[in-house]
Write a protein that holds these residues in place. Structure first.
Motif, PDB file in Angstrom:
ATOM      1  N   ILE A 350      -0.521  -1.287   1.069  1.00 44.15           N
ATOM      2  CA  ILE A 350      -1.735  -1.139   0.256  1.00 44.15           C
ATOM      3  C   ILE A 350      -2.868  -1.964   0.864  1.00 44.15           C
ATOM      4  O   ILE A 350      -4.020  -1.516   0.962  1.00 44.15           O
ATOM      5  N   GLY A 351      -2.542  -3.169   1.306  1.00 38.76           N
ATOM      6  CA  GLY A 351      -3.559  -4.040   1.866  1.00 38.76           C
ATOM      7  C   GLY A 351      -4.193  -3.483   3.120  1.00 38.76           C
ATOM      8  O   GLY A 351      -5.419  -3.381   3.225  1.00 38.76           O
ATOM      9  N   PHE A 352      -3.369  -3.077   4.074  1.00 36.73           N
ATOM     10  CA  PHE A 352      -3.898  -2.647   5.360  1.00 36.73           C
ATOM     11  C   PHE A 352      -4.541  -1.266   5.312  1.00 36.73           C
ATOM     12  O   PHE A 352      -5.474  -0.994   6.064  1.00 36.73           O
ATOM     13  N   ASN A 357     -10.788   0.001   3.856  1.00 35.49           N
ATOM     14  CA  ASN A 357     -11.731   1.081   3.582  1.00 35.49           C
ATOM     15  C   ASN A 357     -12.466   0.914   2.249  1.00 35.49           C
ATOM     16  O   ASN A 357     -13.624   1.324   2.124  1.00 35.49           O
ATOM     17  N   ASP A 358     -11.783   0.334   1.267  1.00 40.57           N
ATOM     18  CA  ASP A 358     -12.390   0.223  -0.063  1.00 40.57           C
ATOM     19  C   ASP A 358     -11.860  -1.028  -0.756  1.00 40.57           C
ATOM     20  O   ASP A 358     -11.017  -0.947  -1.653  1.00 40.57           O
ATOM     21  N   PRO A 359     -12.339  -2.217  -0.345  1.00 43.13           N
ATOM     22  CA  PRO A 359     -11.777  -3.468  -0.883  1.00 43.13           C
ATOM     23  C   PRO A 359     -12.017  -3.664  -2.373  1.00 43.13           C
ATOM     24  O   PRO A 359     -11.308  -4.442  -3.006  1.00 43.13           O
ATOM     25  N   HIS A 360     -13.011  -2.979  -2.929  1.00 41.24           N
ATOM     26  CA  HIS A 360     -13.309  -3.138  -4.357  1.00 41.24           C
ATOM     27  C   HIS A 360     -12.980  -1.873  -5.147  1.00 41.24           C
ATOM     28  O   HIS A 360     -13.423  -1.725  -6.292  1.00 41.24           O
ATOM     29  N   GLY A 361     -12.213  -0.979  -4.525  1.00 39.98           N
ATOM     30  CA  GLY A 361     -11.819   0.251  -5.205  1.00 39.98           C
ATOM     31  C   GLY A 361     -10.755   0.018  -6.257  1.00 39.98           C
ATOM     32  O   GLY A 361     -10.197  -1.082  -6.386  1.00 39.98           O
ATOM     33  N   ILE A 363      -7.636   1.226  -6.524  1.00 38.31           N
ATOM     34  CA  ILE A 363      -6.284   0.954  -6.038  1.00 38.31           C
ATOM     35  C   ILE A 363      -6.152  -0.493  -5.579  1.00 38.31           C
ATOM     36  O   ILE A 363      -5.202  -1.205  -5.953  1.00 38.31           O
ATOM     37  N   ALA A 364      -7.089  -0.947  -4.741  1.00 33.73           N
ATOM     38  CA  ALA A 364      -7.032  -2.321  -4.239  1.00 33.73           C
ATOM     39  C   ALA A 364      -7.140  -3.323  -5.386  1.00 33.73           C
ATOM     40  O   ALA A 364      -6.434  -4.345  -5.401  1.00 33.73           O
ATOM     41  N   THR A 365      -7.992  -3.044  -6.361  1.00 30.32           N
ATOM     42  CA  THR A 365      -8.173  -3.969  -7.477  1.00 30.32           C
ATOM     43  C   THR A 365      -6.926  -4.052  -8.345  1.00 30.32           C
ATOM     44  O   THR A 365      -6.477  -5.148  -8.711  1.00 30.32           O
ATOM     45  N   VAL A 366      -6.345  -2.900  -8.667  1.00 26.64           N
ATOM     46  CA  VAL A 366      -5.163  -2.874  -9.540  1.00 26.64           C
ATOM     47  C   VAL A 366      -3.990  -3.608  -8.889  1.00 26.64           C
ATOM     48  O   VAL A 366      -3.326  -4.447  -9.519  1.00 26.64           O
ATOM     49  N   PHE A 367      -3.738  -3.336  -7.618  1.00 30.37           N
ATOM     50  CA  PHE A 367      -2.589  -3.962  -6.961  1.00 30.37           C
ATOM     51  C   PHE A 367      -2.846  -5.427  -6.618  1.00 30.37           C
ATOM     52  O   PHE A 367      -1.893  -6.167  -6.372  1.00 30.37           O
ATOM     53  N   SER A 368      -4.103  -5.855  -6.591  1.00 34.05           N
ATOM     54  CA  SER A 368      -4.376  -7.274  -6.391  1.00 34.05           C
ATOM     55  C   SER A 368      -4.218  -8.067  -7.683  1.00 34.05           C
ATOM     56  O   SER A 368      -4.176  -9.300  -7.653  1.00 34.05           O
ATOM     57  N   ILE A 369      -4.144  -7.375  -8.813  1.00 33.16           N
ATOM     58  CA  ILE A 369      -3.915  -8.025 -10.107  1.00 33.16           C
ATOM     59  C   ILE A 369      -2.459  -7.884 -10.537  1.00 33.16           C
ATOM     60  O   ILE A 369      -1.915  -8.774 -11.200  1.00 33.16           O
ATOM     61  N   PHE A 370      -1.803  -6.806 -10.119  1.00 31.62           N
ATOM     62  CA  PHE A 370      -0.390  -6.587 -10.462  1.00 31.62           C
ATOM     63  C   PHE A 370       0.447  -7.726  -9.873  1.00 31.62           C
ATOM     64  O   PHE A 370       0.393  -7.991  -8.673  1.00 31.62           O
ATOM     65  N   PRO A 371       1.230  -8.437 -10.697  1.00 35.32           N
ATOM     66  CA  PRO A 371       1.884  -9.679 -10.254  1.00 35.32           C
ATOM     67  C   PRO A 371       2.802  -9.535  -9.044  1.00 35.32           C
ATOM     68  O   PRO A 371       2.859 -10.441  -8.204  1.00 35.32           O
ATOM     69  N   LEU A 372       3.523  -8.425  -8.919  1.00 42.33           N
ATOM     70  CA  LEU A 372       4.502  -8.292  -7.834  1.00 42.33           C
ATOM     71  C   LEU A 372       3.846  -8.048  -6.479  1.00 42.33           C
ATOM     72  O   LEU A 372       4.478  -8.254  -5.439  1.00 42.33           O
ATOM     73  N   THR A 373       2.595  -7.608  -6.467  1.00 45.06           N
ATOM     74  CA  THR A 373       1.904  -7.354  -5.197  1.00 45.06           C
ATOM     75  C   THR A 373       0.671  -8.233  -5.010  1.00 45.06           C
ATOM     76  O   THR A 373       0.113  -8.276  -3.914  1.00 45.06           O
TER      77      THR A 373
END
Length: 435
Positions: A350-352, A357-361, A363-373
């Motif tokens: 997800i990171g790479f 391409n979309d650091p504030h999109g 998908i990136a936002t949700v998975f940066s808040i989801f504890p396991l990722t």
């Protein structure tokens, strides 16, 4: 001294006194530096120059191919095809470019052949196609009366200047630098979790199979024992990482100084490439790159790295400890490890593939808040600038999940630690959590 501190001290001392731990602590930097030196040595060795034959029946393309460090081109037009194939069998040439005689050059579009015993690389074939295409295109221009010199002069080379909304100049490739910086921290966390999480699991399995745990558990609560193992192993791991970093840096500079090897990209870069970089004005832009790097939220990144490092390791180590208590050997643990490792792998992908391409999109936002990722994805997003509320929410959820997982893992731990001779299932683990 409290019971928990005694367990932490015992786990730490037992780990650092282990012979394999001591050997790998001092041997691993030597192996890494040795591999780096070996790669640099291989990069400094020039590859064998490949001989390419050209059978050009048109007589128009031979001069279009120029020799370089990798390929030399030889005129085989006087030979027939049978002789060419014989020379290939004898491996005199890497391959032969066969350009047949045609009525008009446009007919060559689908008739040029490359004859070889081994499949050539795609880049090499594309280079050949470009040379032939340019020659045919130039011929087509001349036939319809276009001046190729004027066409070349009319071509424009656009270089877009990047500016911030404040009017300051910025540089190209800055997003890649940000992703690399955050990705390095995220990957370090993942590597630490996988390596030392397994240490926690093996420690639990070892004490369980040796029946030592039956004596320990009589005077220590299962929760204290599990938490002590996690913290003790993490302290040993941090010590080992620190020693690796110090020894690795010292050995790296010693070896490069003694052997005089160039490491990194400069080792593989040719003089032509270095000259092209200078001509492109990179040296002039270097201070701008440095200013952009220093303007990144480096303090926030380092501080967040510590918080996500601790939270992520404790979270996943709780899973590893619970699995270790439920099984009798490492073989039985494999069915439970995959669901634990998958979120870490998902975070890297997800990171790479998304953050760049979309650091504030979404998908990136949700998975940066989801504890396991979040320990991986959020660290990749921080260099791009993250709202403070997202960072705080992500940390709160990470540590809340950690305490929740520790509570559930302790339930599995206290039951599984005294279970022997039976392979547990996911259904049984769920029952243990309800006890």
């Amino acid at each position: 001294m409290s019971v928990l501190s005694l367990i932490i001290k015992r786990e730490f001392i037992a780990k650092v006194r282990n012979k394999s731990f001591i050997v790998m602590t001092f041997l691993s930097p030597l192996l890494f530096v040795g591999i780096a030196v070996f790669v640099a040595f291989l990069a400094s060795i020039k590859a064998d120059v490949k001989r390419i034959g050209i059978h050009d029946e048109t007589g128009l393309f031979l001069k279009e191919f120029t020799n370089d460090e990798s390929f030399t081109y030889h005129d085989l037009t006087t030979l027939n095809l049978n002789q060419i194939k014989d020379s290939l069998i004898l491996e005199s040439y890497e391959g032969v470019l066969y350009i047949p005689q045609v009525d008009s050059l446009p007919d060559l579009v689908s008739k040029v052949q490359f004859i070889s015993n081994e499949s050539p690389s795609m880049d090499f074939i594309m280079d050949l196609e470009d040379v032939i295409s340019q020659k045919i295109t130039q011929s087509n221009y001349e036939k319809i009366g276009l001046d190729t010199l004027q066409l070349n002069q009319a071509q424009a080379d656009v270089s877009i200047i990047l500016k911030k909304s404040t009017g300051e100049n910025t540089v190209k490739g800055l997003n890649e630098i940000k992703l690399f910086l955050g990705g390095a921290f995220g990957y370090l966390i993942m590597m630490f979790i996988v390596i030392y999480g397994n240490f926690v699991m093996r420690s639990v399995i070892e004490e369980k199979t040796n029946r030592i745990i039956e004596i320990i558990i009589s005077s220590v609560k299962p929760f204290q024992l599990m938490l002590g193992k996690i913290i003790g192993n993490s302290l040993a791991g941090i010590l080992q990482f620190f020693i690796w970093a110090v020894l690795g840096i010292v050995l790296f500079f010693i070896v490069t100084y003694v052997l005089g090897l160039e490491m990194g990209a400069s080792a593989a870069a040719s003089p032509e490439a270095m000259e092209a970089a200078q001509n492109s004005g990179f040296a002039e832009k270097l201070p701008l790159y440095l200013n952009e790097f220093l303007s990144l939220p480096l303090f926030t990144l380092l501080f967040s790295f510590v918080l996500y490092f601790v939270g992520g390791y404790f979270l996943y180590s709780s899973f590893y400890a619970a699995i270790g208590s439920a099984v009798d050997n490492e073989t039985d643990s494999q069915q439970f490890l995959l669901p634990i490792i998958l979120p870490l792998i998902l975070g890297v992908y997800i990171g790479f593939f998304t953050v760049l391409n979309d650091p504030h999109g979404t998908i990136a936002t949700v998975f940066s808040i989801f504890p396991l990722t979040s320990p991986i994805v959020m660290l990749m997003r921080i260099p791009f600038g993250v709202p403070i509320w997202q960072l705080i929410l992500s940390l709160i959820l990470l540590y809340a999940t950690f305490f929740g997982v520790v509570w559930l893992a302790a339930k599995i731990y206290r039951v599984g630690i005294l279970m022997y001779g039976k392979k547990p299932t996911w259904k049984e683990l769920y029952k243990w959590m309800k006890y």
